[in-house]
Enzyme design. Structure first.
Site, PDB file in Angstrom:
ATOM      1  N   PRO A   1       4.690  -4.959  -0.248  1.00 22.16           N
ATOM      2  CA  PRO A   1       4.667  -3.794  -1.144  1.00 22.16           C
ATOM      3  C   PRO A   1       4.735  -4.196  -2.614  1.00 22.16           C
ATOM      4  CG  PRO A   1       6.862  -4.082  -0.225  1.00 22.16           C
ATOM      5  CD  PRO A   1       5.980  -5.092   0.449  1.00 22.16           C
ATOM      6  N   GLY A   2       3.920  -3.568  -3.425  1.00 22.68           N
ATOM      7  CA  GLY A   2       3.972  -3.768  -4.872  1.00 22.68           C
ATOM      8  C   GLY A   2       4.423  -2.480  -5.544  1.00 22.68           C
TER       9      GLY A   2
ATOM     10  N   CYS B   1     -11.076   2.280 -30.163  1.00 17.86           N
ATOM     11  CA  CYS B   1     -12.412   2.820 -30.457  1.00 17.86           C
ATOM     12  C   CYS B   1     -13.249   2.946 -29.192  1.00 17.86           C
ATOM     13  CB  CYS B   1     -13.103   1.932 -31.474  1.00 17.86           C
ATOM     14  SG  CYS B   1     -12.064   1.692 -32.901  1.00 17.86           S
ATOM     15  N   GLU B   2     -12.832   3.799 -28.293  1.00 17.23           N
ATOM     16  CA  GLU B   2     -13.551   4.066 -27.045  1.00 17.23           C
ATOM     17  C   GLU B   2     -13.210   5.499 -26.639  1.00 17.23           C
ATOM     18  OE1 GLU B   2     -14.806   1.722 -24.434  1.00 17.23           O
ATOM     19  OE2 GLU B   2     -14.196  -0.189 -25.288  1.00 17.23           O
TER      20      GLU B   2
ATOM     21  N   TYR C   1       1.373  -2.022 -12.258  1.00 13.56           N
ATOM     22  CA  TYR C   1      -0.007  -2.120 -12.736  1.00 13.56           C
ATOM     23  C   TYR C   1      -0.155  -1.557 -14.152  1.00 13.56           C
ATOM     24  CZ  TYR C   1      -0.604  -2.993  -7.777  1.00 13.56           C
ATOM     25  OH  TYR C   1      -0.486  -3.498  -6.508  1.00 13.56           O
TER      26      TYR C   1
ATOM     27  N   GLY D   1       0.746  -1.246   0.000  1.00 15.31           N
ATOM     28  CA  GLY D   1       0.000   0.000   0.000  1.00 15.31           C
ATOM     29  C   GLY D   1       0.773   1.291   0.000  1.00 15.31           C
TER      30      GLY D   1
ATOM     31  N   TYR E   1      -9.161   4.472 -13.190  1.00 12.77           N
ATOM     32  CA  TYR E   1      -9.154   5.138 -11.873  1.00 12.77           C
ATOM     33  C   TYR E   1      -9.075   6.651 -11.982  1.00 12.77           C
ATOM     34  CZ  TYR E   1      -7.182   0.492 -10.786  1.00 12.77           C
ATOM     35  OH  TYR E   1      -6.920  -0.839 -10.705  1.00 12.77           O
TER      36      TYR E   1
HETATM   37  N1  LLP Z   1      -1.204  -7.206  -0.787  1.00 12.90           N
HETATM   38  C1  LLP Z   1      -2.493  -7.391  -1.166  1.00 12.90           C
HETATM   39  C2  LLP Z   1      -3.315  -8.368  -0.471  1.00 12.90           C
HETATM   40  C3  LLP Z   1      -3.009  -6.625  -2.224  1.00 12.90           C
HETATM   41  O1  LLP Z   1      -4.280  -6.786  -2.578  1.00 12.90           O
HETATM   42  C4  LLP Z   1      -2.192  -5.676  -2.876  1.00 12.90           C
HETATM   43  C5  LLP Z   1      -2.714  -4.866  -3.979  1.00 12.90           C
HETATM   44  C6  LLP Z   1      -0.850  -5.543  -2.459  1.00 12.90           C
HETATM   45  C7  LLP Z   1      -0.405  -6.317  -1.406  1.00 12.90           C
HETATM   46  C8  LLP Z   1       0.102  -4.562  -3.087  1.00 12.90           C
HETATM   47  O2  LLP Z   1      -0.330  -3.243  -2.894  1.00 12.90           O
HETATM   48  P1  LLP Z   1       0.594  -2.006  -3.316  1.00 12.90           P
HETATM   49  O3  LLP Z   1       1.809  -2.009  -2.430  1.00 12.90           O
HETATM   50  O4  LLP Z   1       0.950  -2.166  -4.746  1.00 12.90           O
HETATM   51  O5  LLP Z   1      -0.281  -0.839  -3.084  1.00 12.90           O
HETATM   52  N2  LLP Z   1      -4.446  -1.760  -9.917  1.00 12.90           N
HETATM   53  C9  LLP Z   1      -4.461  -0.731  -8.908  1.00 12.90           C
HETATM   54  C10 LLP Z   1      -3.886  -1.215  -7.603  1.00 12.90           C
HETATM   55  C11 LLP Z   1      -4.589  -2.443  -7.086  1.00 12.90           C
HETATM   56  C12 LLP Z   1      -3.964  -2.987  -5.836  1.00 12.90           C
HETATM   57  C13 LLP Z   1      -4.494  -4.322  -5.529  1.00 12.90           C
HETATM   58  N3  LLP Z   1      -3.917  -4.939  -4.391  1.00 12.90           N
HETATM   59  C14 LLP Z   1      -3.725   0.481  -9.432  1.00 12.90           C
HETATM   60  O6  LLP Z   1      -3.258   0.446 -10.566  1.00 12.90           O
HETATM   61  O7  LLP Z   1      -3.630   1.508  -8.751  1.00 12.90           O
END
Ligand code: LLP
Length: 424
Positions: A280-281, A352-353, A380, A242, A322
């Site tokens: 973290p992603g 085409c959108e 993402y 997050g 988003y």
């Molecule tokens: N852990 C869980 C259980 C999750 O559902 C997620 C992301 C993460 C970790 C990693 O979160 P991060 O550190 O990346 O915030 N597609 C959207 C974001 C969707 C996130 C889904 N879950 C975007 O492009 O903003």
């Protein structure tokens, strides 16, 4: 200066590390996802520095970017992985990742995915419902295994982020309501094929402040006390992912701010022995990538100016899905050198959108054929890409100093429908 330090202007040309983006466009074509290896390492460094001397396991939330080159870099740096499918597990195993550092999240795990994960020996299943708990116990018993589990608890806190990526509120589909958690833990403790090892939450994404984490933490620590009183002792606390990144002018919290605050609370409550897991992603990869695209046409209408580019919503869905802001850089001109009378453009794709846009109302000084970099496209972006309009997905390239490696080639037209068959 761009939002991403590993993409900077040298001689009026935007570079990825030491490679001009013009070179990559010429040699590999556009659209193209360009990643910086050093950016991955530096983002990892912020977590590893913050974790120093503490029992912390960082599990890369690989849904943000699951290219094997990215995964293998993080694996070599010592990362674990947060997976949400059997497919993601297969990718981790393909790069020699350590299943003992894998946590398995997600609301809809299927039996085959549970079997694969039990076979591999993952660290933990983050269970999101009672029904899932029962199925996991059944699958594990059939395999004569004991499944390590955490419950993903929904702490009902507001992460102050976009509603589509906020996950810790009562109305979200995620997790088990915190007030129901003690009873579900009790049920888990009765099932011989399960071992309770942790407590888990994930409250949302692109979070910029530390407070929502601390609100969630307090509630989880209360739960851990309640469980201990009932004889269930927890080994780790998973706070999810997050942490946000800078897309424009945000100043998000850092891993150090988070871990300092978390460990202070743990010590204060006599829970300093807990291992902290993070997932973290975005913050590990978001600013390590850009989407490089070329202007096909300019179109000036009464209402708007359009820069029609060769990338589209199928390559980067975030803006239309988003309403997300991605900075746009002109590869041949730093923003500070833009003439004051530059026109305002919407940067749109060929799909085409009407929703096919990448950026709106940006001051640009562009000509047909110019290159643009859509910034912060390391997270993402490719993972949410599709082939809509029968568009091959772009190549992915990893820059490393003055070298580059194509880590996924551009898809070919033929490959797009190679497995389809007309009726006999
Ligand atoms: N852990 C869980 C259980 C999750 O559902 C997620 C992301 C993460 C970790 C990693 O979160 P991060 O550190 O990346 O915030 N597609 C959207 C974001 C969707 C996130 C889904 N879950 C975007 O492009 O903003």
């Amino acid at each position: 200066m761009t939002v991403a330090p590993h993409f900077s202007f040298k001689n009026e040309t935007l570079h990825a590390e030491d490679v001009p983006l013009t070179t990559l466009a010429r040699e590999l074509g556009t659209p193209l996802y360009v990643y910086s290896r050093k950016a991955l390492h530096d983002a990892w460094g912020a977590y590893s520095e913050a974790a120093k001397g503490r029992d912390v396991l960082v599990c890369f939330g690989m849904k943000a970017n699951s290219n094997l080159a990215v995964l293998s870099e993080f694996h070599k740096l010592g990362s674990g992985f947060d997976i949400v499918s059997g497919g993601e597990l297969a990718r981790v195993l393909a790069v020699g990742g350590d299943p003992g550092k894998v946590v398995f999240s997600g609301v809809g795990k299927q039996a085959w995915e549970m079997r694969d994960a039990l076979q591999a020996g993952v660290k933990c299943f983050n269970v999101e419902s009672e029904a899932e708990l029962e199925l996991l116990a059944h699958v594990a018993a059939q395999m004569n295994k004991v499944a390590p589990v955490s419950l993903r608890v929904n702490p009902d806190v507001d992460a102050h982020t976009h509603p589509y990526i906020s996950t810790g509120l009562k109305e979200n589909k995620f997790g088990i309501a915190i007030e129901d958690a003690p009873a579900v833990y009790q049920r888990a403790a009765q099932l011989k094929s399960l071992e309770v090892v942790g407590v888990d939450c994930h409250i949302g994404s692109q979070i910029t402040e530390v407070d929502p984490y601390l609100d969630a933490l307090e509630k989880l620590l209360d739960l851990i006390d309640t469980l201990a009183a009932a004889g269930t002792h927890i080994k780790h606390l998973d706070l999810g992912g997050g942490i946000g990144i800078r897309y424009t002018d945000e100043t998000p919290l850092t891993p150090k701010m988070l871990l300092d605050a978390v460990f202070e609370r743990l010590e204060a409550r006599g829970l300093g022995h807990l291992q902290i897991v993070l997932e973290p992603g975005r913050s590990l990869v978001g600013n390590a990538g850009v989407l490089l695209t070329q202007v096909q046409y300019l179109k000036h209408t009464e209402a708007k100016n359009f820069a029609i580019v060769d990338a589209a919503m199928n390559d980067l869905l975030r803006p239309t899905l988003y309403d997300a802001w991605h900075s746009v850089e002109q590869v041949g001109q730093a923003a500070e050198n833009r003439p004051a009378d530059a026109k305002t453009y919407d940067v749109v794709g060929p799909i085409c959108e009407s929703g096919d846009w990448l950026a709106r109302d940006r001051k640009l000084d562009v000509q047909q054929g110019d290159l643009l970099a859509i910034m912060s496209a390391g997270a993402y972006a490719f993972t949410m890409a599709s082939q809509y309009n029968t568009r091959p997905r772009p190549a992915e390239v990893m820059v490393d100093g003055s070298n580059y490696h194509v880590v996924r080639p551009r898809e070919t037209l033929k490959s797009l429908f190679a497995d389809e068959k007309p009726l006999p």
